[in-house]
Design a protein around this motif. Structure first.
Motif, PDB file in Angstrom:
ATOM      1  N   TRP A  32       0.833  -1.210   0.000  1.00  0.00           N
ATOM      2  CA  TRP A  32       0.000   0.000   0.000  1.00  0.00           C
ATOM      3  C   TRP A  32       0.865   1.256   0.000  1.00  0.00           C
ATOM      4  O   TRP A  32       0.557   2.241  -0.686  1.00  0.00           O
ATOM      5  N   ARG A 217     -11.060   2.735   3.673  1.00  0.00           N
ATOM      6  CA  ARG A 217     -11.706   1.809   2.739  1.00  0.00           C
ATOM      7  C   ARG A 217     -12.154   2.434   1.427  1.00  0.00           C
ATOM      8  O   ARG A 217     -12.047   1.764   0.383  1.00  0.00           O
ATOM      9  N   ARG A 220      -8.785   2.098  -0.312  1.00  0.00           N
ATOM     10  CA  ARG A 220      -8.202   0.744  -0.418  1.00  0.00           C
ATOM     11  C   ARG A 220      -9.119  -0.227  -1.160  1.00  0.00           C
ATOM     12  O   ARG A 220      -8.660  -1.133  -1.847  1.00  0.00           O
ATOM     13  N   ASP A 221     -10.438  -0.039  -1.011  1.00  0.00           N
ATOM     14  CA  ASP A 221     -11.383  -0.972  -1.643  1.00  0.00           C
ATOM     15  C   ASP A 221     -11.779  -0.546  -3.056  1.00  0.00           C
ATOM     16  O   ASP A 221     -12.566  -1.234  -3.712  1.00  0.00           O
ATOM     17  N   PRO A 225      -7.256   2.373  -6.649  1.00  0.00           N
ATOM     18  CA  PRO A 225      -6.984   3.163  -5.437  1.00  0.00           C
ATOM     19  C   PRO A 225      -6.262   4.488  -5.721  1.00  0.00           C
ATOM     20  O   PRO A 225      -6.530   5.486  -5.039  1.00  0.00           O
TER      21      PRO A 225
END
Ligand code: C5P
Length: 248
Positions: A32, A217, A220-221, A225
């Motif tokens: 990430w 989220r 990230r989801d 991104p």
């Protein structure tokens, strides 16, 4: 607005976006960080990652040239909190959280050890309602407790607060422009709310006076991104411009 506004080095919208590394292993955290270091200014290392990976997680953030928000929510006796704060400051983290209910003596002790790290007090966890507050002996209602604990923290020398977007305007009115307000519970229009209930959009949180937004989220989801982070930064940028026009 707060001390980070108006200074010649006021953070950009990108620098005000915080991505929480809500993962339990360093390998995933590094992925990430690698993917989003160009899009966000700060990565948040919380209890789940720090318990698994320790200071290596902080180093991974710093190695990418980003700032680290160490979200450990310290709550202990003043001497222990002060030593933990000194250890975090030695790691070079930009932000560290402490619980306001640790009390004025502990908050003064941590403020003395923070160095260049900005301490952020957590007032009332957003998971607690008025009944739960009463069950642990804290005078409510929750919004009054947030105001009381926020004022106590700032008076003790803590640099800022973590608060819900819906508390930002009240805290600005009560505490003025100096404290740094770090705001989770942010959802771009149309994003899934997940388990967040007291939410606001990035634009409205910034316009209300937030300094930093924690957005997990929705970024990230997302299918993309990087694009999701850029859209949040764009929205923050527009709100910052409106905010500075309003205060000009
Ligand atoms: O995924 P999401 O955007 O909801 O993530 C928000 C982050 O902010 C999580 O790391 C969560 O633990 C943290 N947080 C929060 N609400 C608070 C305090 C912290 O959501 N009141």
């Amino acid at each position: 607005m707060s001390q980070v506004h108006g200074s010649p080095h006021a953070p950009s919208a990108r620098e005000r976006l915080v991505l929480p590394l809500d993962v339990t292993d360093l390998l995933t955290a590094r992925r990430w960080i690698d993917q989003l270091a160009g899009e966000v200014g700060v990565f948040k290392v919380g209890l789940e990652l720090f318990t698994a990976a320790g200071p290596d997680a902080v180093r991974a953030v710093h190695d990418a040239g980003a700032a680290c928000f160490l979200d450990l929510k310290l709550h202990d006796i003043p001497a222990t909190m002060a030593k933990a704060t000194a250890s975090a400051a030695r790691l070079g983290v930009r932000f560290l959280t402490v619980h306001a209910v640790a009390g004025p003596a502990a908050l003064r002790a941590v403020a003395a050890e923070a160095g260049d790290t900005t301490l952020l007090a957590v007032t009332v966890l957003t998971s607690m309602d008025d009944d739960e507050l009463e069950s642990v002996g804290l005078a409510g209602p929750a919004d009054r407790a947030v105001e009381r604990l926020g004022a106590l923290s700032v008076a003790a020398g803590v640099g800022g607060l973590v608060c819900s977007p819906l508390e930002v305007a009240m805290l600005r009115e009560r505490l003025g422009t100096a404290p740094t307000l770090m705001v989770p519970g942010v959802r771009p229009a149309g994003a899934a709310h997940g388990d967040q209930k007291r939410i606001a959009t990035p634009g409205s949180a910034i316009e209300a006076g937030a300094d930093f937004l924690v957005v997990g989220r929705p970024i990230r989801d997302a299918a993309d991104p990087v694009a999701a982070a850029r859209a949040v930064v764009d929205e923050m940028q527009g709100a910052l411009a409106r905010r500075s026009q309003a205060s000009a």
